[in-house]
Every structure is written in C-alpha cells, then in structure tokens.
Design a protein around this motif. Sequence first.
Motif, PDB file in Angstrom:
ATOM      1  N   GLY A   1       6.002  87.625  50.022  1.00 12.53           N
ATOM      2  CA  GLY A   1       5.214  87.399  51.227  1.00 12.53           C
ATOM      3  C   GLY A   1       4.172  86.321  51.021  1.00 12.53           C
ATOM      4  N   ALA A   2       3.511  86.324  49.859  1.00 13.82           N
ATOM      5  CA  ALA A   2       2.506  85.299  49.573  1.00 13.82           C
ATOM      6  C   ALA A   2       3.154  83.921  49.448  1.00 13.82           C
ATOM      7  N   LEU A   3       4.344  83.858  48.890  1.00 14.13           N
ATOM      8  CA  LEU A   3       5.061  82.583  48.774  1.00 14.13           C
ATOM      9  C   LEU A   3       5.305  81.981  50.158  1.00 14.13           C
ATOM     10  N   LEU A   4       5.858  82.778  51.053  1.00 10.85           N
ATOM     11  CA  LEU A   4       6.171  82.280  52.391  1.00 10.85           C
ATOM     12  C   LEU A   4       4.897  81.930  53.157  1.00 10.85           C
ATOM     13  N   ALA A   5       3.864  82.750  53.014  1.00 12.47           N
ATOM     14  CA  ALA A   5       2.603  82.469  53.705  1.00 12.47           C
ATOM     15  C   ALA A   5       1.982  81.177  53.192  1.00 12.47           C
ATOM     16  N   THR A   6       2.095  80.911  51.904  1.00 10.19           N
ATOM     17  CA  THR A   6       1.554  79.675  51.337  1.00 10.19           C
ATOM     18  C   THR A   6       2.182  78.450  51.994  1.00 10.19           C
ATOM     19  N   LEU A   7       3.505  78.456  52.118  1.00  7.79           N
ATOM     20  CA  LEU A   7       4.182  77.318  52.743  1.00  7.79           C
ATOM     21  C   LEU A   7       3.759  77.155  54.197  1.00  7.79           C
ATOM     22  N   LEU A   8       3.609  78.259  54.911  1.00  9.78           N
ATOM     23  CA  LEU A   8       3.188  78.172  56.314  1.00  9.78           C
ATOM     24  C   LEU A   8       1.770  77.620  56.438  1.00  9.78           C
ATOM     25  N   VAL A   9       0.869  78.074  55.575  1.00 10.29           N
ATOM     26  CA  VAL A   9      -0.522  77.606  55.651  1.00 10.29           C
ATOM     27  C   VAL A   9      -0.587  76.110  55.344  1.00 10.29           C
ATOM     28  N   VAL A  10       0.113  75.674  54.300  1.00 14.56           N
ATOM     29  CA  VAL A  10       0.091  74.246  53.961  1.00 14.56           C
ATOM     30  C   VAL A  10       0.716  73.424  55.093  1.00 14.56           C
ATOM     31  N   GLY A  11       1.828  73.915  55.647  1.00 10.90           N
ATOM     32  CA  GLY A  11       2.457  73.202  56.755  1.00 10.90           C
ATOM     33  C   GLY A  11       1.541  73.096  57.964  1.00 10.90           C
ATOM     34  N   ALA A  12       0.851  74.189  58.292  1.00 10.74           N
ATOM     35  CA  ALA A  12      -0.066  74.159  59.431  1.00 10.74           C
ATOM     36  C   ALA A  12      -1.250  73.235  59.161  1.00 10.74           C
ATOM     37  N   ALA A  13      -1.757  73.246  57.924  1.00 11.47           N
ATOM     38  CA  ALA A  13      -2.867  72.353  57.580  1.00 11.47           C
ATOM     39  C   ALA A  13      -2.450  70.895  57.716  1.00 11.47           C
TER      40      ALA A  13
ATOM     41  N   THR B   1      -2.405  74.635  65.660  1.00 13.67           N
ATOM     42  CA  THR B   1      -1.976  74.680  64.269  1.00 13.67           C
ATOM     43  C   THR B   1      -3.104  75.171  63.370  1.00 13.67           C
ATOM     44  N   LEU B   2      -4.330  74.827  63.716  1.00 11.94           N
ATOM     45  CA  LEU B   2      -5.467  75.337  62.949  1.00 11.94           C
ATOM     46  C   LEU B   2      -5.568  76.850  63.104  1.00 11.94           C
ATOM     47  N   ALA B   3      -5.332  77.337  64.317  1.00 13.72           N
ATOM     48  CA  ALA B   3      -5.357  78.786  64.535  1.00 13.72           C
ATOM     49  C   ALA B   3      -4.257  79.475  63.735  1.00 13.72           C
ATOM     50  N   LEU B   4      -3.064  78.872  63.695  1.00 15.99           N
ATOM     51  CA  LEU B   4      -1.981  79.462  62.904  1.00 15.99           C
ATOM     52  C   LEU B   4      -2.343  79.509  61.433  1.00 15.99           C
ATOM     53  N   ALA B   5      -2.935  78.423  60.931  1.00 15.04           N
ATOM     54  CA  ALA B   5      -3.356  78.414  59.527  1.00 15.04           C
ATOM     55  C   ALA B   5      -4.377  79.517  59.257  1.00 15.04           C
ATOM     56  N   ALA B   6      -5.322  79.694  60.192  1.00 18.38           N
ATOM     57  CA  ALA B   6      -6.363  80.709  60.006  1.00 18.38           C
ATOM     58  C   ALA B   6      -5.775  82.116  60.035  1.00 18.38           C
ATOM     59  N   ILE B   7      -4.918  82.387  61.000  1.00 20.20           N
ATOM     60  CA  ILE B   7      -4.333  83.728  61.115  1.00 20.20           C
ATOM     61  C   ILE B   7      -3.464  84.040  59.903  1.00 20.20           C
TER      62      ILE B   7
END
Length: 571
Positions: free
Chosen positions: A158-170, A181-187
């Motif tokens: 779960g942390a692996l997938l969340a990491t990719l999503l956060v970096v992509g949103a950033a 996209t900033l909101a997605l990164a924050a959530i």
Amino acid sequence: MPTSSSPRSRRGAELAAALAALAIAAGVMTWLSGTDRAQLLFRDADSVLPLLVLRSLAAGQPQDWALSPVLFAPELALVALSTLLGATPVVALWAAGTAQFALLYGALRYVAGRARLAPWAALAGTALYALLAAAGTSDERRSLELAGLLGTTTYYSGALLATLLVVGAAARFLRDGDPRTLALAAITTACGVLCNPLLGAWAVAPIVAASLLLLLIRGRDERMRGGDERTRGKGERTNGPHKRMRAAGTDGPARLRPWHATALLLGTLGGASVLGLALRLPLRGLFALDAPSYARPERWLEALQALLALLEPTPAAFAAATLLLAAGASCWVAARTGLRRRDPGLALLGFVGLLGPPLVLLGAIALGADSPRYLQPIAFLPLLGVAALAAVLQRAPADAAPASSLERSPAEAALPAGLERAPAAAPDGPQRHRPRIRSSLAPAVSLVAAAALLAVALATPPVLERAAADPDVDCVTDWIERADAVGAGQFWTVRYPESRLDDPAQLVQVTHDLRPYAWLVNRADFDVAAVEFLLVDAQSPAFELPEGTGTTPIECGRYTILQLAEPLALR
C-alpha cells in the motif's frame, strides 16, 4: 483509419495497455507461486496476517489486535474482497498480489500523465518491475529481491502504490498548478501516513529534496539571465516571464511563481503528514510498537554490515542491477529534459527517481534499520523515469522557454537572448508532425494480452493447488480439531497452522518461556487458562518448561506436536 491521436485510438491504447498489465500481473504471481517464493507469499508468518484477521472475525472473537506501526488496511481489504467472493486462503492471497501488481500499472499510468504514449510507458514500467519480481524466486524474507514483495500482503504494498500516486500528483501540480492534484496529493499522503508512516520517508522526503534542488537550479538560471534581461526593452521584460510560465506548463488555475508553487506543495505535504500522524493517535492501542521505536541510530554500522552481507553476485542479481540501471538512466533523461523544457513536473519525476533511492538507503542505515524491506524504493522509484518517457518523447510547443543553464553548451550560453537552441519537446503541447503509432498496435497488444490471460487462467489452478497442498500442516490442524485442544507455539512456527484453523484461538502465540507474544496477533487469544500441547518445528527455539514436565511427541512432518501430560498456564 483512425490516427494515433483520435479519441477512438486513445481508448483502444488505454484498453490494450490495461489488459496487458493485468496479464503481466497474473502471470508474475502465478510464476512466483510455482517457485520457492510461494513460502513467502502464502505460508510466511507475516504474510498470513490478513487470513488471521479474517478468521478471527469469522469466529466471532473480541477484536483486540497488537499490530506493528502499519495498519495494512489496503492489503487487508483486497484479501477480504477475495474471501467474500469465495476464494480459498491461497487463492485470496494470490488474487490480492495480482491486484497489487495491476494497481502498480494504474499508479504508473497516473504518473505518465496525458501524453500520447502514456499507456505504453506505464506498461513498460509495469513489465520491468514484473521482470525484477520474477527474478526473485527465493523463500528468504531477508533478501534484496525487493520487487517480489509487491505480491505479498504485509510488506508495505500500500505504501509503495501511495508513494507513486503522491509523486505523480506533485509533478502534475508543479506543471499545471491545478488545485485538484494538490488535493489528491494531500489526501493520499494523509491516508498513507495513517496506514504506514514509512510514506513520509518513501515519498515526502524525496519530493522535498527534488523540489529544493529544482528551486536552486531555477534560481541559478534566473541570475544568469539577469544580465541579458537588463539589456532588453521594457516590453520584452514584461512579456518574458509570462512566456516562460506558459512553457513551463503553468497555465493552470493557480498561475503560481515557481517558489510559490513549491512552497505550497511542500507545505501541503508536510501538513498532510502531520494530519496522518494525528489520526493515528486514537488508534495507538492497536500498535504494539510505535514508529520511533524502530530508530536505533547507534546501530548504524551493524545495519550497514547486515545490508552489505546480503549482496550476492548471482546472475539474477546482475540482471536486476542492469534493469535498475536502465530505469535510472530514464530518470536522468527525464530530469534533463524537464530542465531543458522548463517543465518542473517532468524534472521532479526524474529527480525523485534519482535522489529517492540513495536517500532511503542512507536514511535506513542512519536509523540502524537492517531489514531490506525498508529499501523497496530502490527498486520502484526508478520506475518514475520509465513512466516519464511518455512526456520525454512528445514534442514541445513552438514557444517553449530557453533551456536551463545545465542543459546549454558554452557556445549556446554565449548567444544573445532569443537565439538559443530551440527546445525539442514538451509534454502537453501541439502535436504537429509527430510520429504516429500504427493503428494496428493496440489491437495486436490486446490480442496478445487476451491470449496471455487465457494461458495464465489455464496454468494458475494447478500451480495454486500445489502451493496449497501441505500434508504437514493438514496433519497438525486435523489433530487439533479432533482433540479439541488449545495449544501454543512461537511466532514463526504457529501462525501458518493457526491461519488454517476455523477457530484461531486454538493456537496461542507465545515466547520460548510461555509468555504471551503480542505481535501481529489478537490479544483475545491469550484469554486461556492453560495450554495442552506445544507446536514446534526447526524454527522454534527450545521451550523453557517447568522441571518434570512430561511431553508425548506426535510427528507431523516438519512439525512436532508436544502433547503435555498436564496443562500448563501461560506466564
């Protein structure tokens, strides 16, 4: 005939790539299930945690769990969904692992953005990671075969997938300033830290480092251009910054200056991390240890020596290193291209892929963490560069900004303003004269993927049947259910048989001196007056029993049941 840019062709490409990713996910899980890796996937004491939780719920036990600092909520949800659909334990774990590999494609697809080649770049990253996983077939949990851990349910998928999503949103936010996209990164950051504080080290820290590096490079470029801009007319000075902002892709809602956007991004990620940690406070009764307890900086040298001891010059290791170097090269290309185009989002992807692995490695050593599972970003962060190739290979608009000072030759740097070399590309600009992918590619990929899925569907049942067959554990569980007895065993021995019992409370997890061992277990299991047998195997240190305690051994293959002459109370 539809062109590669038509909506119909784009939908076909998306469907074909998704279907191929599903075939890859199922294929790699089936391959690993037929190797020694099946021990780690289906029988490891850590991996069976979701099964123990579901068995405990089904048995109607009170729920009082002692967990590590990780909640494993996403992984548990996948196993629960498979179980609700009627899957057996092994099939449920296989399905969860397959879903996690498929979700890797989804995360990389988000990272790849809206570029024409985005589905294929995400598919390439997924295939590369699957190759890395397929090369790791050992049953050793303490190995550097990191990619295969994505197929497990308790090694931070779960942390692996969340990491990719956060970096992509950033990256998207820095490119277009879209607050969504900033909101997605924050959530994602808040929820990720809530479930696993490692997200701060895996995602937030590399983003901070890469963002600050980009600001330093941008500041240097601005200072170098200052002299040239003072020689221009007032109109040029007025129009120049707006032109550069358009080239950088900041025509989104925010229209933020670079340092404003970076400050907002880092502040948001920091606040979301704090929020995630705060949300853990009401759940602190679940955690047998808190995250800071893992920090042992005084043991940094021991951690370094332990990690170095894991390096083995095997063919699989050389192949994995080659693949990772290729992925790292794509990160370098993405970073250079992002700097040349003044696309901060693309540059961020490249720099996170380059800076993240060494930062995580150095941080783990500095904190005295000697477990290789914390080093998974070394394997997956370079995939950011592979996904970014979709933007790298796309052409730039005609009004792209001047290249970064790091990307200009000395001759180009000496040219008057406005005569620099024209940049080659930008991710989301006009698509004139771009090369087209043949319209037959997506149907061909879909056909191959469908054939591969059919082959995997035929091959998987016998593979999982062999993985589930375990006469030794069947002997243990049959004896326990016939005797209707309550016994005890140590962590690495007792958990897999316990996950196969209808009533998991019939096996209690203890230490070698018969004290309850509250780790990844329901504390309600300890509400027993006494135990009537002990379960041991080669992984069990010798029990310290009261003098004169009589036992009768009952052999069950690799297990031995020590039936006690008199019940023993836990200490």
